[in-house]
Design a protein around this motif. Structure first.
Motif, short mmCIF file in Angstrom:
data_model
loop_
_atom_site.label_atom_id
_atom_site.label_comp_id
_atom_site.label_asym_id
_atom_site.label_seq_id
_atom_site.Cartn_x
_atom_site.Cartn_y
_atom_site.Cartn_z
N THR A 42 22.13 8.02 12.58
CA THR A 42 21.50 9.31 12.88
C THR A 42 21.55 9.54 14.38
O THR A 42 21.61 8.60 15.18
CB THR A 42 20.03 9.35 12.40
N ARG A 43 21.54 10.80 14.75
CA ARG A 43 21.59 11.18 16.17
C ARG A 43 20.25 10.91 16.84
O ARG A 43 19.19 11.09 16.24
CB ARG A 43 21.91 12.67 16.30
N LEU A 44 20.32 10.49 18.08
CA LEU A 44 19.14 10.34 18.93
C LEU A 44 19.35 11.18 20.17
O LEU A 44 19.65 10.66 21.25
CB LEU A 44 18.94 8.87 19.33
N PRO A 45 19.24 12.50 20.04
CA PRO A 45 19.56 13.38 21.18
C PRO A 45 18.71 13.11 22.41
O PRO A 45 19.16 13.35 23.54
CB PRO A 45 19.34 14.79 20.64
N GLU A 46 17.52 12.56 22.22
CA GLU A 46 16.67 12.26 23.37
C GLU A 46 17.25 11.11 24.20
O GLU A 46 16.82 10.90 25.34
CB GLU A 46 15.24 11.93 22.91
N ARG A 47 18.23 10.39 23.66
CA ARG A 47 18.84 9.27 24.39
C ARG A 47 20.24 9.58 24.89
O ARG A 47 20.90 8.72 25.47
CB ARG A 47 18.87 8.03 23.51
N ASP A 48 20.72 10.82 24.67
CA ASP A 48 22.02 11.21 25.21
C ASP A 48 22.00 11.01 26.72
O ASP A 48 20.95 11.10 27.36
CB ASP A 48 22.32 12.67 24.89
N TRP A 49 23.16 10.72 27.30
CA TRP A 49 23.20 10.44 28.72
C TRP A 49 24.54 10.77 29.34
O TRP A 49 25.51 11.01 28.62
CB TRP A 49 22.79 9.01 28.98
N THR A 50 24.56 10.78 30.65
CA THR A 50 25.76 11.08 31.43
C THR A 50 25.96 9.95 32.43
O THR A 50 25.30 9.92 33.47
CB THR A 50 25.59 12.44 32.16
N ASP A 56 29.71 13.25 29.26
CA ASP A 56 28.48 13.35 28.48
C ASP A 56 28.63 12.52 27.21
O ASP A 56 29.63 12.63 26.50
CB ASP A 56 28.19 14.80 28.12
N LEU A 57 27.65 11.68 26.93
CA LEU A 57 27.69 10.81 25.76
C LEU A 57 26.54 11.13 24.81
O LEU A 57 25.41 11.36 25.25
CB LEU A 57 27.62 9.35 26.18
N LEU A 58 26.85 11.12 23.53
CA LEU A 58 25.87 11.31 22.47
C LEU A 58 25.47 9.93 21.97
O LEU A 58 26.29 9.00 21.94
CB LEU A 58 26.46 12.12 21.32
N VAL A 59 24.24 9.80 21.52
CA VAL A 59 23.75 8.50 21.04
C VAL A 59 23.44 8.60 19.54
O VAL A 59 22.82 9.56 19.08
CB VAL A 59 22.51 8.05 21.84
N TYR A 60 23.88 7.57 18.82
CA TYR A 60 23.64 7.41 17.39
C TYR A 60 23.01 6.05 17.16
O TYR A 60 23.27 5.12 17.91
CB TYR A 60 24.95 7.47 16.60
#
Length: 64
Positions: A42-50, A56-60
């Protein structure tokens, strides 16, 4: 091939006693996003980072 690699990583995490696997993926890697979601991530958009400007990176994450 990609699915086998992800499944092997999840199995290894379980064997090591880990409870969760968290990954970062590029925003344009849509095929990978679909694979991760199909495997229960599942996505953890609060942990996305650059890590660097313009990347830009998405976190799952998935519990193992």
């Amino acid at each position: 091939m990609g699915e086998a690699l992800v499944r092997a990583c999840l199995a290894r995490a379980r064997q090591a006693g880990r409870r969760r696997v968290v990954i970062s993926t590029g925003t344009r890697m849509t095929a990978a996003h679909r694979l991760y979601e199909r495997l229960g991530f599942t996505r953890l958009p609060e942990r996305d980072w650059t890590p660097v400007p313009g990347v830009d990176l998405l976190v799952y994450a998935v519990d193992v």
